[in-house]
Scaffold this active site. Structure first.
Site, mmCIF file in Angstrom:
data_model
loop_
_atom_site.group_PDB
_atom_site.id
_atom_site.type_symbol
_atom_site.label_atom_id
_atom_site.label_comp_id
_atom_site.label_asym_id
_atom_site.label_seq_id
_atom_site.Cartn_x
_atom_site.Cartn_y
_atom_site.Cartn_z
ATOM 1 N N ALA A 31 -0.111 -7.305 -8.393
ATOM 2 C CA ALA A 31 0.223 -6.224 -7.461
ATOM 3 C C ALA A 31 1.474 -5.474 -7.917
ATOM 4 C CB ALA A 31 0.409 -6.781 -6.055
ATOM 5 N N TYR A 32 2.508 -6.202 -8.333
ATOM 6 C CA TYR A 32 3.751 -5.567 -8.756
ATOM 7 C C TYR A 32 3.530 -4.720 -10.001
ATOM 8 C CZ TYR A 32 8.604 -4.916 -10.123
ATOM 9 O OH TYR A 32 9.816 -4.356 -10.475
ATOM 10 N N SER A 33 2.906 -5.297 -11.028
ATOM 11 C CA SER A 33 2.679 -4.564 -12.273
ATOM 12 C C SER A 33 1.796 -3.342 -12.051
ATOM 13 C CB SER A 33 2.049 -5.482 -13.327
ATOM 14 O OG SER A 33 2.951 -6.502 -13.689
ATOM 15 N N SER A 35 1.385 -1.626 -9.227
ATOM 16 C CA SER A 35 2.081 -0.595 -8.452
ATOM 17 C C SER A 35 3.101 0.146 -9.312
ATOM 18 C CB SER A 35 2.746 -1.194 -7.210
ATOM 19 O OG SER A 35 3.803 -2.067 -7.563
ATOM 20 N N LYS A 36 3.769 -0.554 -10.220
ATOM 21 C CA LYS A 36 4.732 0.114 -11.098
ATOM 22 C C LYS A 36 4.026 0.983 -12.131
ATOM 23 C CE LYS A 36 8.367 -1.321 -9.039
ATOM 24 N NZ LYS A 36 9.294 -0.384 -8.379
#
Length: 127
Positions: A31-33, A35-36
């Site tokens: 999710a983090y990767s 979204s970035k």
């Protein structure tokens, strides 16, 4: 909405904050990767969409690697060492170093760069 007022003034700077994770992906951080990576894509598209002759609006982003923050200070040292081992400079970035990159991207001096992702990675990413 900020863009209409920038267009009316014929000047503006937007600097989004992404991450090296958005460029390279980090295992276990889907999710983090993702979204970035979306922030980087958004920046590239908006940078092109809002370019007009006679209007000095730029939209860029900054993608830091691991930065020495309170969150990182609370991590186990083994985890921090694992992350910094990927950085050629061999250390975490400092908030002031990332802030300096943002300051340039937000300044009038950054007038011929738009839709770009600046790295603040200690040499981890050079593309």
């Amino acid at each position: 909405e900020v863009l209409p007022s920038m267009k009316a003034r014929k000047y503006g700077r937007i600097v989004n904050i992404a991450s090296i994770s958005g460029k390279e992906g980090n295992a276990g951080m889907l999710a983090y990767s993702s979204s970035k990576a979306a922030v980087i894509g958004l920046t590239k598209v908006m940078g092109k969409d809002y370019v007009e002759q006679g209007v000095d609006i730029t939209i860029n982003c900054v993608a830091p690697a691991v930065v020495r923050t309170a969150m990182v200070a609370a991590m186990p040292e083994e985890q921090v060492s694992y992350m910094t081992a990927k950085i050629p400079m061999g250390r975490c970035g400092l908030p002031s170093e990332v802030a300096a990159t943002v300051l340039f991207a937000a300044s009038p001096a950054c007038s011929f760069t738009t839709g770009f992702c600046f790295d603040a990675t200690g040499g981890r990413a050079v593309y």
